[in-house]
Scaffold this active site. Structure first.
Site, short mmCIF file in Angstrom:
data_model
loop_
_atom_site.label_atom_id
_atom_site.label_comp_id
_atom_site.label_asym_id
_atom_site.label_seq_id
_atom_site.Cartn_x
_atom_site.Cartn_y
_atom_site.Cartn_z
N CYS A 80 48.75 21.38 -1.91
CA CYS A 80 47.42 21.59 -1.36
C CYS A 80 47.39 22.92 -0.63
CB CYS A 80 47.07 20.44 -0.40
SG CYS A 80 45.43 20.55 0.32
N HIS B 55 42.12 14.61 -6.41
CA HIS B 55 42.64 15.30 -5.23
C HIS B 55 41.50 15.96 -4.45
CE1 HIS B 55 45.78 17.85 -3.14
NE2 HIS B 55 44.67 18.53 -2.89
N GLU B 56 40.63 16.69 -5.17
CA GLU B 56 39.52 17.39 -4.50
C GLU B 56 38.45 16.42 -4.03
OE1 GLU B 56 40.06 20.32 -3.59
OE2 GLU B 56 41.77 20.68 -4.92
N HIS C 287 39.31 15.09 -0.74
CA HIS C 287 38.97 16.00 0.35
C HIS C 287 37.56 15.73 0.87
CE1 HIS C 287 42.30 18.70 1.03
NE2 HIS C 287 42.41 18.99 -0.26
#
Length: 194
Positions: free
Chosen positions: A108, A150-151, A154
């Site tokens: 990251c 993953h994003e 966020h």
């Protein structure tokens, strides 16, 4: 414009982002800046809250990964005829995740310097608006689905570290402390929370 990437420890990384208003002023410029910032940092994805904007907005570039891999790696990470994407995701919502899972290392830009194995579903079905604010409903798989998850995490205030075992997180504590304290070197600008 190249933004500073928020480093681990910044509270915004733990904040659930708010939906983007379709009439959001400067949205095109922000999307362009995200792409510039991500490319400057040699990343494959970036969420708006990583640059100080608590919006449900992220970008993913799995095409560069595809182009850099050899045939064996492509077979492991991509479905047949999938060559990756360069896509903007606005107000994304993951509708479903496959039962099939796989493990791969993740890193990251907000947590520079190391990678950890993370278990993720192989494919995801997702609804989102693209950069032209057109609604899309698509299914992605392999490394592209991993990057999307993953994003997307966020935007929900979740870091990939949260998917690790308690023992793994404990073993990383000293390294994470160094990042929080700003004792890390990167080739891209970071912003530390003090």
């Amino acid at each position: 414009m190249i933004y500073r990437v928020q480093a681990y420890g910044h509270p915004l990384l733990r904040t659930k982002s708010v939906p983007v208003d379709a009439g959001e002023k400067g949205l095109d410029l922000l999307v362009s800046d995200l792409w510039q910032t991500m490319r400057r940092a040699n990343g494959c994805g970036l969420a708006a809250n990583q640059v100080g904007k608590a919006l449900q907005l992220f970008i993913v570039d799995s095409r560069s990964t595809y182009l850099q891999q050899d045939t064996a790696a492509r077979k492991a990470d991509f479905e047949v005829e999938d060559t990756g994407i360069e896509e903007t995701f606005i107000n994304a919502r993951i509708c479903s995740r496959s039962e099939r899972v796989w493990v791969a290392n993740e890193g990251c830009l907000s947590i520079p310097g190391f990678y950890q194995p993370v278990v993720r579903p192989w494919s995801v079905e997702i609804t989102y608006m693209d950069k032209d604010l057109k609604t899309q409903h698509r299914t992605f798989s392999g490394i592209t689905a991993r990057m999307i998850q993953h994003e997307y995490d966020h935007t929900q205030g979740i870091l990939y570290l949260d998917h690790l075992s308690p023992l793994s997180r404990k073993l990383l504590a000293a390294k994470l402390k160094r990042i929080r304290e700003g004792k890390v070197h990167t080739t891209y600008p970071l912003e530390f929370y003090r």
